[in-house]
Design a protein around this motif. Structure first.
Motif, PDB file in Angstrom:
ATOM      1  N   THR A   1      30.362  80.391  35.440  1.00  0.00           N
ATOM      2  CA  THR A   1      29.994  79.041  35.867  1.00  0.00           C
ATOM      3  C   THR A   1      29.451  79.065  37.292  1.00  0.00           C
ATOM      4  OG1 THR A   1      32.230  78.603  36.714  1.00  0.00           O
ATOM      5  CG2 THR A   1      31.760  77.954  34.434  1.00  0.00           C
ATOM      6  N   VAL A   2      28.748  77.987  37.648  1.00  0.00           N
ATOM      7  CA  VAL A   2      28.352  77.740  39.034  1.00  0.00           C
ATOM      8  C   VAL A   2      29.226  76.602  39.540  1.00  0.00           C
ATOM      9  CG1 VAL A   2      26.506  77.059  40.603  1.00  0.00           C
ATOM     10  CG2 VAL A   2      25.975  78.478  38.600  1.00  0.00           C
TER      11      VAL A   2
ATOM     12  N   LEU B   1      29.975  88.382  40.512  1.00  0.00           N
ATOM     13  CA  LEU B   1      30.690  87.254  41.103  1.00  0.00           C
ATOM     14  C   LEU B   1      30.195  87.117  42.532  1.00  0.00           C
ATOM     15  CD1 LEU B   1      32.897  85.087  41.215  1.00  0.00           C
ATOM     16  CD2 LEU B   1      34.578  86.916  41.609  1.00  0.00           C
ATOM     17  N   LEU B   2      29.634  85.958  42.857  1.00  0.00           N
ATOM     18  CA  LEU B   2      28.962  85.775  44.141  1.00  0.00           C
ATOM     19  C   LEU B   2      29.471  84.511  44.832  1.00  0.00           C
ATOM     20  CD1 LEU B   2      26.707  87.056  45.869  1.00  0.00           C
ATOM     21  CD2 LEU B   2      25.064  85.631  44.624  1.00  0.00           C
ATOM     22  N   LEU B   3      29.883  84.662  46.109  1.00  0.00           N
ATOM     23  CA  LEU B   3      30.337  83.538  46.922  1.00  0.00           C
ATOM     24  C   LEU B   3      29.311  83.282  48.018  1.00  0.00           C
ATOM     25  CD1 LEU B   3      34.127  84.449  47.408  1.00  0.00           C
ATOM     26  CD2 LEU B   3      32.989  83.443  45.415  1.00  0.00           C
TER      27      LEU B   3
ATOM     28  N   GLY C   1      20.216  79.401  40.602  1.00  0.00           N
ATOM     29  CA  GLY C   1      20.294  78.928  39.225  1.00  0.00           C
ATOM     30  C   GLY C   1      19.700  79.917  38.241  1.00  0.00           C
ATOM     31  N   ARG C   2      18.588  80.527  38.621  1.00  0.00           N
ATOM     32  CA  ARG C   2      17.967  81.529  37.747  1.00  0.00           C
ATOM     33  C   ARG C   2      18.846  82.771  37.628  1.00  0.00           C
ATOM     34  NH1 ARG C   2      13.876  85.567  38.329  1.00  0.00           N
ATOM     35  NH2 ARG C   2      13.619  85.074  40.544  1.00  0.00           N
ATOM     36  N   LEU C   3      19.474  83.142  38.746  1.00  0.00           N
ATOM     37  CA  LEU C   3      20.391  84.283  38.726  1.00  0.00           C
ATOM     38  C   LEU C   3      21.510  84.059  37.715  1.00  0.00           C
ATOM     39  CD1 LEU C   3      21.607  86.912  39.929  1.00  0.00           C
ATOM     40  CD2 LEU C   3      22.696  85.477  41.672  1.00  0.00           C
ATOM     41  N   HIS C   4      22.082  82.871  37.749  1.00  0.00           N
ATOM     42  CA  HIS C   4      23.147  82.563  36.789  1.00  0.00           C
ATOM     43  C   HIS C   4      22.620  82.555  35.357  1.00  0.00           C
ATOM     44  CE1 HIS C   4      26.302  80.551  34.600  1.00  0.00           C
ATOM     45  NE2 HIS C   4      25.398  79.677  34.200  1.00  0.00           N
TER      46      HIS C   4
ATOM     47  N   THR D   1      25.900  85.555  36.119  1.00  0.00           N
ATOM     48  CA  THR D   1      26.706  85.700  37.335  1.00  0.00           C
ATOM     49  C   THR D   1      27.532  84.449  37.595  1.00  0.00           C
ATOM     50  OG1 THR D   1      25.084  87.200  38.319  1.00  0.00           O
ATOM     51  CG2 THR D   1      26.603  86.091  39.833  1.00  0.00           C
ATOM     52  N   THR D   2      28.795  84.638  37.923  1.00  0.00           N
ATOM     53  CA  THR D   2      29.664  83.538  38.338  1.00  0.00           C
ATOM     54  C   THR D   2      29.403  83.268  39.821  1.00  0.00           C
ATOM     55  OG1 THR D   2      31.359  84.213  36.748  1.00  0.00           O
ATOM     56  CG2 THR D   2      32.058  82.758  38.537  1.00  0.00           C
ATOM     57  N   VAL D   3      29.113  82.016  40.161  1.00  0.00           N
ATOM     58  CA  VAL D   3      28.738  81.668  41.529  1.00  0.00           C
ATOM     59  C   VAL D   3      29.663  80.579  42.055  1.00  0.00           C
ATOM     60  CG1 VAL D   3      26.893  80.810  43.028  1.00  0.00           C
ATOM     61  CG2 VAL D   3      26.311  82.212  41.035  1.00  0.00           C
ATOM     62  N   VAL D   4      30.108  80.765  43.292  1.00  0.00           N
ATOM     63  CA  VAL D   4      30.852  79.727  44.005  1.00  0.00           C
ATOM     64  C   VAL D   4      30.112  79.456  45.312  1.00  0.00           C
ATOM     65  CG1 VAL D   4      33.057  78.964  44.933  1.00  0.00           C
ATOM     66  CG2 VAL D   4      33.006  80.614  43.050  1.00  0.00           C
TER      67      VAL D   4
END
Length: 266
Positions: free
Chosen positions: A29-30, A159-161, A182-185, A190-193
């Motif tokens: 999720t983002v 997983l990216l913060l 958004g494209r990366l996810h 990729t899980t983004v926070v």
């Protein structure tokens, strides 16, 4: 849960910023953390990324306490892009991105073709290949942020913060960076926070919002559940109308203020 805060207490010296906070980040999720200045957003993100040691509670990464995991192992799983990072003077984009491969280096495994390929792929993915030999300090704000994201991609994590990745960028470059995220996810899962200040961009580019105030989570869930008029008033002390974004259909926050036009307005 991919990443989880359990009864977290955070602070600096004798000052407690976050106390008794629980939060779960779902895989794939983002998630965007929002809230007024000083509410603990960036402090929480630093703790989730193991950049700040909690004074109480703990953070779980894939079900394991992150503080008990080897630093190199954490760096292979989780990438952190701090707020307004600064590169050494004269460092080129390619050299910056190559630093993302450091967690994969050991005394018996130095630079390899796999590392070279990961850097090339990251530069290509973010559209930075043609700027690879350009010093980072000579880039525009949007280009510089893409270079840092390239470094995080080269790290090979899923997983990216991101702490305020649109800070100091004009609106066009803010959208450019968030479209990239958004494209990366969408393409890699990729899980983004992220921590963002702009509520409307946060609503448009996140699956889930976490609203904070005074070091605690006030609400968490889909943007349409979190960004209500009552919640905006509670979290930000702001009177606003919440309508549907005419482009994305996500919540759009329109401040009410005094409702008057400025005297020099046409």
């Amino acid at each position: 849960m991919r990443l989880q805060a359990v009864d977290l207490r955070l602070g600096y010296g004798d000052r407690t910023v976050v106390d008794g906070l629980d939060l779960g980040i779902e895989t794939g999720t983002v998630t965007t953390i929002i809230g007024p200045n000083g509410c603990g957003k960036s402090t929480l993100l630093r703790a989730l990324g193991r950049l700040l040691r909690p004074s109480g509670g703990h953070v779980l990464l894939d079900g394991r306490r992150i503080d008990r995991m080897p630093a190199r192992e954490v760096a292979r799983i989780l990438g952190v892009l701090p707020q307004a990072p600064v590169a050494p003077e004269g460092l080129t984009v390619a050299d910056l991105v190559a630093r993302g491969r450091h967690p994969h280096q050991t005394w018996y495994r130095q630079w390899s073709r796999d590392d070279e390929a990961a850097v090339a792929e990251a530069l290509e993915w973010t559209g930075m290949r043609d700027l690879a030999d350009r010093p980072v300090d000579q880039l525009s704000g949007g280009q510089r942020q893409r270079a840092w994201i390239s470094m995080a991609l080269a790290q090979g994590t899923d997983l990216l913060l991101l702490d305020e990745p649109t800070t100091f960028l004009d609106l066009a470059h803010q959208v450019e960076v968030l479209e990239l995220v958004g494209r990366l996810h969408a393409e890699t899962g990729t899980t983004v926070v992220m921590v963002l200040h702009d509520l409307n961009l946060a609503a448009r580019y996140a699956h889930r919002l976490v609203a904070m105030r005074d070091g605690r989570v006030v609400a968490a869930g889909p943007p349409e559940d979190v960004l209500t008029e009552d919640r905006v008033r509670e979290v930000f002390g702001l009177e606003a109308k919440v309508i549907a974004d005419p482009v994305a259909g996500t919540p759009l926050v329109v401040p009410v203020g005094a409702g008057r036009r400025l005297p020099w307005s046409a």
